[in-house]
Scaffold this motif. Structure first.
Motif, PDB file in Angstrom:
ATOM      1  N   THR A  42       0.818  -1.224   0.000  1.00  0.00           N
ATOM      2  CA  THR A  42       0.000   0.000   0.000  1.00  0.00           C
ATOM      3  C   THR A  42       0.852   1.274   0.000  1.00  0.00           C
ATOM      4  OG1 THR A  42      -0.258  -0.401   2.365  1.00  0.00           O
ATOM      5  CG2 THR A  42      -2.152  -0.879   0.984  1.00  0.00           C
ATOM      6  N   VAL A  43       2.180   1.137  -0.057  1.00  0.00           N
ATOM      7  CA  VAL A  43       3.027   2.335  -0.195  1.00  0.00           C
ATOM      8  C   VAL A  43       2.963   2.764  -1.668  1.00  0.00           C
ATOM      9  CG1 VAL A  43       5.396   3.228  -0.114  1.00  0.00           C
ATOM     10  CG2 VAL A  43       4.553   1.747   1.719  1.00  0.00           C
ATOM     11  N   LYS A  44       2.369   3.920  -1.923  1.00  0.00           N
ATOM     12  CA  LYS A  44       2.162   4.374  -3.320  1.00  0.00           C
ATOM     13  C   LYS A  44       3.490   4.672  -4.004  1.00  0.00           C
ATOM     14  CE  LYS A  44      -2.415   6.348  -3.681  1.00  0.00           C
ATOM     15  NZ  LYS A  44      -2.957   7.184  -2.628  1.00  0.00           N
ATOM     16  N   GLY A  45       3.661   4.147  -5.228  1.00  0.00           N
ATOM     17  CA  GLY A  45       4.849   4.454  -6.033  1.00  0.00           C
ATOM     18  C   GLY A  45       6.073   3.637  -5.651  1.00  0.00           C
ATOM     19  N   LEU A  46       5.886   2.601  -4.824  1.00  0.00           N
ATOM     20  CA  LEU A  46       7.041   1.850  -4.318  1.00  0.00           C
ATOM     21  C   LEU A  46       7.690   0.985  -5.405  1.00  0.00           C
ATOM     22  CD1 LEU A  46       8.700   1.193  -1.788  1.00  0.00           C
ATOM     23  CD2 LEU A  46       7.184  -0.722  -1.366  1.00  0.00           C
TER      24      LEU A  46
ATOM     25  N   LYS B 219       7.556 -10.889  -5.386  1.00  0.00           N
ATOM     26  CA  LYS B 219       6.498 -11.001  -6.394  1.00  0.00           C
ATOM     27  C   LYS B 219       6.140  -9.625  -6.951  1.00  0.00           C
ATOM     28  CE  LYS B 219       4.535 -15.056  -4.154  1.00  0.00           C
ATOM     29  NZ  LYS B 219       3.546 -15.487  -3.159  1.00  0.00           N
ATOM     30  N   ASN B 220       6.305  -8.583  -6.132  1.00  0.00           N
ATOM     31  CA  ASN B 220       5.893  -7.240  -6.565  1.00  0.00           C
ATOM     32  C   ASN B 220       7.009  -6.209  -6.662  1.00  0.00           C
ATOM     33  OD1 ASN B 220       3.201  -7.913  -6.813  1.00  0.00           O
ATOM     34  ND2 ASN B 220       2.767  -7.459  -4.674  1.00  0.00           N
ATOM     35  N   PHE B 221       8.123  -6.458  -5.951  1.00  0.00           N
ATOM     36  CA  PHE B 221       9.145  -5.410  -5.870  1.00  0.00           C
ATOM     37  C   PHE B 221      10.541  -5.984  -6.065  1.00  0.00           C
ATOM     38  CE2 PHE B 221       5.724  -4.514  -2.789  1.00  0.00           C
ATOM     39  CZ  PHE B 221       5.184  -3.381  -3.380  1.00  0.00           C
ATOM     40  N   ASP B 222      11.460  -5.054  -6.320  1.00  0.00           N
ATOM     41  CA  ASP B 222      12.869  -5.366  -6.298  1.00  0.00           C
ATOM     42  C   ASP B 222      13.259  -5.378  -4.808  1.00  0.00           C
ATOM     43  OD1 ASP B 222      15.467  -5.589  -6.882  1.00  0.00           O
ATOM     44  OD2 ASP B 222      15.716  -3.590  -7.766  1.00  0.00           O
ATOM     45  N   VAL B 223      13.708  -6.532  -4.290  1.00  0.00           N
ATOM     46  CA  VAL B 223      13.960  -6.625  -2.842  1.00  0.00           C
ATOM     47  C   VAL B 223      15.434  -6.923  -2.570  1.00  0.00           C
ATOM     48  CG1 VAL B 223      13.289  -7.748  -0.683  1.00  0.00           C
ATOM     49  CG2 VAL B 223      11.634  -7.542  -2.530  1.00  0.00           C
TER      50      VAL B 223
END
Ligand SMILES: [Zn+2]
Ligand SMILES: [Zn+2]
Length: 438
Positions: free
Chosen positions: A397-401, A423-427
């Motif tokens: 829910t952090v916008k633009g992450l 699954k959603n971000f570069d970690v």
């Protein structure tokens, strides 16, 4: 801007990172690992460029190394008012313990003057009110900073610095005392992973309270006592409010609740900073004769050996991980009683007595004396940290992450959370000393 991780990498303890722009930098947190006595290692060059130090919250794993830095020179510090008050209390206690405990013997010591210097150099800020910190000579290198409620302990903040969000530590669920944290927009997130493991799905507050009520009623019926070790700041006050509420509504029978150790002093600071608590608690403390923290149920032992504490009763005492404090006296008195119960309500770091008991040790050494554990030991989570699902939801829910750096967790838990977030971000799971371009 560059990001340099200095501590709290693959560990819970010693959190610190540097944000560098051309010619200047800010430090976010400056913690000490109480469990193993380690701390962030800074070079002189790094410290030379630090313009300001921002502290997210008072816990020593985020503030405990700060006075060591002040032994060399002064820095401008920024935090909320409750963080300043609670940190001064915790640092003073840490200073006292450093003198007498061998666990931190290897660590450099600091003096009470260093704590006074921190307080004198601290500017307090309200949540959601941005300000600028100078980042060096170039006008473009200023940092835009704001603090946002983290819901973890009184005054705890998520720090936003330009497009980076530093969320250590956070609680995504409202508690009796505090509102939950809210995500803020950012491109980069540095987030805790304390309860990031696959198994770390914690029960709801309601469910935990139900379990606590059942245990208390059982122990009371058997004539035993209920020992609840708590952290002086945060968990202590939450547990006191829960006990006050369930005893007042007669869900558990009336019996003395002994409050012991530094939790008493910290509770005074909570009352002085009541405007940072939830509205209902504010009203009770500030606008009525019904202050929950001065409830008639709370008692203080008058005896040095705590011999006036009679069962059945409830004991709420520091330290939370049973590595010191009056809880050890109570363990010596009551741990051998099969009718009594030890209820662990928070995180137990590796190497602590609490962790050993939780992992099944039935004999522990307290000040050279062996103490048998015959009372029932159980864990009821009243976590002030987000659990795995909360952490995933928070990041989503952090916008633009775009990018997430995971810190503040044991290696296994951090890597299990990483798998999910990938699954959603570069970690990235950084190591201490690693540097990244933003
Ligand atoms: Zn914390
Ligand atoms: Zn922490």
């Amino acid at each position: 801007m560059e990001l340099i991780f200095k501590g709290g990498c693959n560990e819970v303890g010693g959190s610190s990172l540097l944000l560098e722009s051309q010619g200047g930098s800010v430090m976010l947190d400056c913690g000490f690992n109480i469990g193993n006595g380690t701390h962030p290692e800074f070079t002189d060059a790094e410290l030379g460029t630090v313009n300001s130090i921002l502290i997210s919250h008072a816990h020593l794993d985020h503030s405990g190394y700060l006075p060591h830095l002040f032994m060399e020179r002064m820095y401008k510090c920024h935090m909320t008012k409750p963080t300043k008050d609670l940190m001064a209390l915790l640092l003073a206690d840490f200073q006292r313990l450093q003198k007498i405990r061998e666990v931190t013997e290897a660590a450099p010591r600091f003096t009470p003057n260093a704590i006074a210097a921190i307080i004198a150099n601290t500017t307090c800020h309200e949540f959601n009110e941005p300000w600028k910190v100078d980042g060096g000579n170039a006008p473009t290198s200023a940092f835009n900073i704001s603090l946002h409620n983290a819901g973890h302990i009184l005054g705890s903040a998520i720090i936003k610095a330009n497009d980076l969000l530093y969320a250590c530590d956070i609680n995504c669920r409202a508690t009796k005392l505090l509102n939950h944290c809210e995500p803020v927009s950012a491109k980069t997130l540095v987030m805790e992973s304390t309860y990031g493991g696959r198994e770390d799905v914690l029960p709801s507050y309601k469910e935990s309270t139900r379990q606590l009520v059942a245990k208390i009623n059982e122990a009371h019926a058997a004539g035993g006592c209920i020992m609840i070790p708590v952290f002086a700041v945060g968990k202590g006050q939450e547990i006191l409010l829960i006990l006050e509420s369930i005893m007042r509504s007669k869900v558990i029978p009336e019996m003395p609740i002994y409050v012991d150790g530094m939790v008493k002093k910290a509770t005074r600071i909570y009352r002085q900073n009541a405007i940072y608590t939830r509205m209902e608690i504010q009203r009770r403390i500030l606008m009525s004769e019904d202050d929950p923290f001065s409830s008639k149920f709370f008692k203080v032992s008058e005896s040095r050996e705590r011999l006036d504490v009679k069962r059945p009763c409830i004991i709420v005492s520091t330290s939370g991980m049973m590595n010191g404090g009056p809880i050890l006296t109570y363990l010596r008195l009551f741990a051998g009683d099969p009718d009594s119960k030890l209820i662990i309500v928070g995180y137990q770091a590796e190497g602590t007595i609490g962790r050993k008991i939780l992992e099944g040790a039935r004999e522990i050494e307290i000040d050279g004396e062996m103490v048998e554990i015959k009372c029932e030991v159980s864990m009821i989570h009243f976590s002030s940290h987000a659990d795995r699902n909360d952490l995933v939801r928070f990041a989503n829910t952090v916008k633009g992450l775009e990018k997430v750096y995971l810190v503040h967790g044991e290696p296994q838990k951090t890597s299990e959370l990483r798998e999910e977030l990938e699954k959603n971000f570069d970690v990235i799971v950084p190591s201490a000393g690693e540097r990244f371009k933003l």
